[in-house]
Design a protein around this motif. Structure first.
Motif, PDB file in Angstrom:
ATOM      1  N   GLY A  97       0.824  -1.203   0.000  1.00 51.58           N
ATOM      2  CA  GLY A  97       0.000   0.000   0.000  1.00 51.58           C
ATOM      3  C   GLY A  97       0.854   1.247   0.000  1.00 51.58           C
ATOM      4  N   ARG A  98       0.190   2.394   0.047  1.00 53.14           N
ATOM      5  CA  ARG A  98       0.889   3.676   0.155  1.00 53.14           C
ATOM      6  C   ARG A  98       1.044   3.974   1.642  1.00 53.14           C
ATOM      7  N   PHE A  99       2.118   3.514   2.219  1.00 51.80           N
ATOM      8  CA  PHE A  99       2.333   3.629   3.655  1.00 51.80           C
ATOM      9  C   PHE A  99       3.479   4.588   3.974  1.00 51.80           C
ATOM     10  N   ALA A 100       3.288   5.346   5.047  1.00 58.34           N
ATOM     11  CA  ALA A 100       4.375   6.106   5.653  1.00 58.34           C
ATOM     12  C   ALA A 100       4.972   5.258   6.761  1.00 58.34           C
ATOM     13  N   LYS A 101       6.213   5.564   7.153  1.00 56.73           N
ATOM     14  CA  LYS A 101       6.928   4.697   8.092  1.00 56.73           C
ATOM     15  C   LYS A 101       7.637   5.511   9.170  1.00 56.73           C
ATOM     16  N   LYS A 102       7.588   4.988  10.404  1.00 55.80           N
ATOM     17  CA  LYS A 102       8.414   5.507  11.491  1.00 55.80           C
ATOM     18  C   LYS A 102       9.093   4.320  12.168  1.00 55.80           C
ATOM     19  N   THR A 103      10.205   4.593  12.833  1.00 60.99           N
ATOM     20  CA  THR A 103      10.975   3.504  13.440  1.00 60.99           C
ATOM     21  C   THR A 103      11.331   3.821  14.885  1.00 60.99           C
ATOM     22  N   ALA A 104      11.679   2.775  15.605  1.00 67.47           N
ATOM     23  CA  ALA A 104      12.188   2.903  16.974  1.00 67.47           C
ATOM     24  C   ALA A 104      13.084   1.701  17.235  1.00 67.47           C
ATOM     25  N   ILE A 105      13.833   1.762  18.327  1.00 68.83           N
ATOM     26  CA  ILE A 105      14.709   0.662  18.721  1.00 68.83           C
ATOM     27  C   ILE A 105      14.366   0.260  20.148  1.00 68.83           C
ATOM     28  N   THR A 106      14.203  -1.034  20.398  1.00 68.85           N
ATOM     29  CA  THR A 106      13.856  -1.504  21.739  1.00 68.85           C
ATOM     30  C   THR A 106      15.083  -1.470  22.650  1.00 68.85           C
ATOM     31  N   ALA A 107      14.848  -1.725  23.926  1.00 69.16           N
ATOM     32  CA  ALA A 107      15.939  -1.702  24.908  1.00 69.16           C
ATOM     33  C   ALA A 107      17.033  -2.706  24.576  1.00 69.16           C
ATOM     34  N   THR A 108      16.668  -3.810  23.929  1.00 67.37           N
ATOM     35  CA  THR A 108      17.663  -4.833  23.585  1.00 67.37           C
ATOM     36  C   THR A 108      18.116  -4.750  22.126  1.00 67.37           C
ATOM     37  N   TYR A 163       3.903   1.501  10.502  1.00 68.78           N
ATOM     38  CA  TYR A 163       3.381   1.997   9.233  1.00 68.78           C
ATOM     39  C   TYR A 163       1.961   2.520   9.404  1.00 68.78           C
ATOM     40  N   LEU A 164       1.637   3.545   8.621  1.00 68.02           N
ATOM     41  CA  LEU A 164       0.270   4.046   8.484  1.00 68.02           C
ATOM     42  C   LEU A 164       0.073   4.457   7.029  1.00 68.02           C
ATOM     43  N   GLN A 165      -1.175   4.557   6.601  1.00 63.11           N
ATOM     44  CA  GLN A 165      -1.430   5.141   5.291  1.00 63.11           C
ATOM     45  C   GLN A 165      -0.778   6.515   5.247  1.00 63.11           C
ATOM     46  N   ASP A 166      -0.255   6.901   4.099  1.00 68.77           N
ATOM     47  CA  ASP A 166       0.477   8.168   4.049  1.00 68.77           C
ATOM     48  C   ASP A 166      -0.418   9.383   4.257  1.00 68.77           C
ATOM     49  N   THR A 167      -1.737   9.174   4.300  1.00 72.86           N
ATOM     50  CA  THR A 167      -2.660  10.272   4.627  1.00 72.86           C
ATOM     51  C   THR A 167      -2.919  10.370   6.130  1.00 72.86           C
ATOM     52  N   ASP A 168      -2.377   9.445   6.912  1.00 65.92           N
ATOM     53  CA  ASP A 168      -2.659   9.386   8.354  1.00 65.92           C
ATOM     54  C   ASP A 168      -1.441   9.718   9.215  1.00 65.92           C
ATOM     55  N   ASP A 219      -9.432   0.473  11.837  1.00 67.88           N
ATOM     56  CA  ASP A 219     -10.286   1.027  12.898  1.00 67.88           C
ATOM     57  C   ASP A 219      -9.472   1.532  14.077  1.00 67.88           C
ATOM     58  N   TYR A 220      -8.286   0.958  14.291  1.00 68.35           N
ATOM     59  CA  TYR A 220      -7.468   1.328  15.454  1.00 68.35           C
ATOM     60  C   TYR A 220      -6.517   2.488  15.172  1.00 68.35           C
ATOM     61  N   VAL A 221      -6.586   3.036  13.981  1.00 68.57           N
ATOM     62  CA  VAL A 221      -5.807   4.232  13.677  1.00 68.57           C
ATOM     63  C   VAL A 221      -6.599   5.424  14.196  1.00 68.57           C
ATOM     64  N   VAL A 222      -6.069   6.092  15.223  1.00 66.52           N
ATOM     65  CA  VAL A 222      -6.838   7.138  15.908  1.00 66.52           C
ATOM     66  C   VAL A 222      -6.010   8.400  16.089  1.00 66.52           C
TER      67      VAL A 222
END
Length: 689
Positions: free
Chosen positions: A195-206, A213-218, A273-276
């Motif tokens: 899909g047309r998704f935007a992306k963000k990242t993070a790194i866990t403690a380990t 990912y979310l739709q690029d409109t969200d 539905d859980y994109v808020v």
């Protein structure tokens, strides 16, 4: 007939088990492409497998697929294709073998082509044994392979799959994405999401990379949607005591997903539905689903139940660990309240549900919620630390393998002298829910004891309990206590309740204020101004309730009410916008020159351009306004062919209700010849019932 089906199922299961003993498929490498217009998938696949003992025929599950270029050990071989399985009977030898083939399929399920243009999406949902509808694979969860999928698609779209993204390069104006797993998994956990998704990242403690990912409109909804994600991940690694077993973890919401979420290995797909946004988070959050699906990466993906009989080892564990994560985030009162509500639901269900937890035909509430309660009962009696040690040993011993209930209980027996046989009888093999044992546990929590004391006041006169109820509303008690206070006022005269309602409305507790909106069926004129503050609450649910109540009860003030709320949108299902359009259309002399655009907008929301929850919301409101509208009826019939069974069921049941009235039956009969063939077949079937 049932007996024949059971015999056939037994033969198939026995045959699969025999193959597992004699053939071990190690890896699958697939290069995939799509014909979006025809909703087809095709691919070139290489399997590495080992023949352990003599076998006549090797079978690969493949639903309605066409095969060419089938080779074993680089030689073309004959094969059989019965529409359900690819059967191989020559060319393989004892020891290591290589199978290559080309296939094409037009799946009727499991692989879904959604939307068009920039909103187009392709995603899979293989829960259980359905991946064989889009990828030749194995329905038997006990056959685990290392998956590597390479997918070619339009360069403007994101392509997601299992494992680490090894390579990404542009070829012939298409982007080719290469994903690879390092460890084996069951086929039902293979996934695709495009899909047309935007992306963000993070790194866990380990050090595990997280991809969101979310739709690029969200993009404005990243933080509230994924709130607490890293905290949940870090908590699980500490609580479970086994490091996350894969190299990466990504999550992506898709349009019209069939369920809340699906725990594909390394890559959870969940419902849009859980994109808020910030306000939506107050009413509906992804937190529980987020934690549940992540827990499956250990319970279900790392270790997998051998059969449906032991399904609770996946769903019960994921449900329970999601609750433990919520306890970490929201506290012990929240945790015990969730357990209490589960106990009430299970008690009600047990009156009609006679299938125990340790049974492949158990209900979802049994697998999920009774499974979670069984684990909480066990953990409480065994002790948190011994329970932790048992779970850790269980996961380490059976990593990348399949398990049964006795495997888990054996680890409990090593750390405790708790009677697991009696536990098994009471919690796993009995259909009854042990309510006394459950209540004795949750009542250790002070909030639950205080809440039950408030419940015990329900039969007392308000004059006797008013002071205590007011004290609860003014306290910092967890919100269910305040809700209970408000609900106890429903059947007493407003004049006696008004002081308590005022206290609740002055509270900063959104749930207490929402309880006022839900319970106050008649709004006295003297209370209208105070009630109107609910229109400004940070809750789309409260706003919708207040809007409808004020519109219905104060017709003389509809115009300023509609003017104030005309830009509301609400959740993804456009609950506020659709409600507003409906009320605007139903209000005489309100913006008469805009009535047609209002109608056209509302009708558009019922069209296939939108997700099913938007469409259903619009259809309900359009039918409220006019059941005779042929445009509405046409969209209602169109919904019967939708892939999301919940929506198609709603459309069928609504049509069945309409058909009980001769006038609407005539309208639908008149519509029949104008419909496309697939819709015509559905409506004809309903007309002939």
């Amino acid at each position: 007939m049932k007996r024949l089906i059971a015999v056939i199922y037994f033969i198939c299961a026995f045959t699969q088990a025999q193959q597992l003993e004699k053939v071990d498929f190690k890896t699958i490498n697939a290069s995939l492409a799509f014909d979006v217009a025809a909703k087809k998938i095709s691919g070139d696949i290489t399997y590495d497998f080992e023949v352990l003992a003599a076998i006549d025929t090797i079978a690969i599950d493949a639903q309605r697929m066409d095969f060419t270029q089938v080779k074993i050990n680089n030689k073309t071989v004959a094969f059989k294709n019965n529409g359900r399985k690819l059967q191989l009977f020559e060319g393989f030898k004892k020891g290591k073998n290589k199978l290559t083939l080309h296939y094409e399929a037009q799946p009727r399920q499991t692989l879904y082509f959604i939307g068009a243009g920039d909103l187009a999406q392709i995603w899979t949902q293989g829960q259980g044994k359905y991946t064989s509808h889009w990828l030749p694979s194995f329905d038997d969860v006990n056959e685990k392979m290392i998956f590597s999928l390479t997918i070619a698609y339009d360069k403007d779209f994101q392509v997601l799959s299992n494992g680490v993204l090894k390579n990404k390069e542009l070829k012939n104006n298409r982007m080719v994405w290469q994903y690879a797993m390092e460890k084996p998994m069951s086929s039902y956990l293979a996934m695709l999401a495009i899909g047309r998704f935007a992306k963000k990242t993070a790194i866990t403690a380990t050090g595990t990379p997280l991809e969101f990912y979310l739709q690029d409109t969200d993009t404005a909804k990243f933080e509230p949607t994924y709130r607490y994600s890293k905290e949940i991940f870090d908590f699980f690694e500490r609580e479970i005591g086994v490091k996350y077993p894969w190299q990466v973890y990504r999550q992506v919401p898709v349009l019209d997903f069939l369920y809340a979420g699906m725990e594909n290995t390394t890559a959870t797909i969940f419902s849009q539905d859980y994109v808020v946004d910030e306000t939506g988070f107050n009413d509906r959050t992804y937190v529980n689903v987020n934690a549940h699906e992540l827990a499956h990466q250990w319970f279900g993906d790392l270790i997998t139940a051998q059969s449906g009989k032991h399904h609770w080892l996946q769903e019960g564990f994921a449900t329970y660990y999601a609750l433990l994560a919520e306890k970490e985030i929201f506290g012990a009162d929240h945790f015990n309240w969730e357990l209490y509500e589960m106990a009430e639901r299970l008690l009600r269900a047990s009156k009609t549900d006679a299938i125990p937890l340790l049974n492949e035909k158990a209900s979802s509430i049994t697998f999920y919620q009774k499974g979670a309660w069984a684990l909480h009962y066990l953990r409480t009696n065994v002790g948190e630390e011994p329970f932790r040690k048992a779970v850790q040993a269980y996961l380490q011993k059976y990593a990348f393998k399949n398990v049964i209930t006795d495997d888990f209980l054996a680890e409990i027996n090593k750390v405790s002298d708790f009677d697991t046989q009696q536990f098994r009888k009471n919690w796993l093999e009995s259909a009854e829910f042990p309510i006394a044992e459950a209540l004795s546990i949750v009542k250790k929590n002070k909030f639950i004891r205080d809440y039950l004391e408030i419940v015990d006041l329900q039969d007392q006169l308000l004059t006797v309990k008013a002071q205590k109820l007011e004290a609860v509303l003014q306290s910092d008690a967890f919100y269910p206590a305040k809700e209970e206070v408000i609900y106890q006022l429903e059947n007493t005269p407003f004049e006696q309740n008004v002081a308590l309602f005022r206290v609740a409305l002055k509270s900063s507790d959104l749930k207490a204020r929402q309880a006022v909106a839900k319970s106050l069926r008649t709004i006295p004129k003297t209370f209208k101004k105070e009630y109107e503050v609910l229109l400004d609450d940070a809750s789309y649910i409260t706003q919708e309730i207040a809007l409808k109540a004020l519109w219905a009860q104060f017709p003389e003030e509809r115009t300023p009410l509609l003017d104030k709320t005309m830009n509301w949108q609400g959740f993804n299902d456009k609950n506020l916008r659709i409600s507003w359009l409906t009320l605007a259309l139903a209000t005489a002399d309100y913006q008469n020159d805009h009535k047609m655009p209002f109608y056209e907008e509302l009708l558009d929301y019922a069209s296939p351009k939108y997700e099913s929850n938007v469409r259903q919301n619009a259809l309900v409101n359009l039918l409220y306004l006019n059941k005779n509208d042929s445009n509405t009826l046409a969209y209602l019939v169109n919904g019967t062919i939708h892939h999301k069974w919940q929506f198609s069921k709603f459309c069928r049941e609504t049509i069945r209700t309409l058909l009980k009235t001769e006038r609407y039956k005539a309208y639908l009969t008149e519509l029949l010849p104008k419909l496309p063939e697939n819709e015509k077949a559905q409506l004809k079937r309903l007309l002939e019932e």
